[in-house]
Design a protein around this motif. Structure first.
Motif: not given
Length: 79
Positions: A27, A29, A41
């Motif tokens: 993911t 981030t 994702k």
């Protein structure tokens, strides 16, 4: 930056050369090449060619579907 998991699916070699087949799941981030986090994702397979010298990794080359990777990140629209 990614929260990620890398799974080695297969590794084989001959002499001083190895091939690693892997899967990358993560993911997004944080910053990625200056682009802010999207929390998208990613799930993509790839291959790494490895050349060994003196019992150590001397060179690695990674191959993956960059278009699919960028589409999953939301940087390029899916068609």
């Amino acid at each position: 930056m990614f929260l990620l998991t890398i799974i080695l699916k297969d590794v084989f070699g001959m002499g001083n050369k190895l091939v690693k087949h892997w899967n990358f799941q993560g993911t997004r981030t944080g910053l990625f090449f200056g682009i802010p986090a999207t929390l998208k994702k990613v799930d993509i397979d790839g291959v790494t060619l490895v050349r060994m010298a003196g019992g150590k990794i001397a060179e690695e080359r990674d191959f993956l579907d960059n278009l699919a990777f960028m589409q999953q990140l939301g940087l390029i629209p899916r068609q």
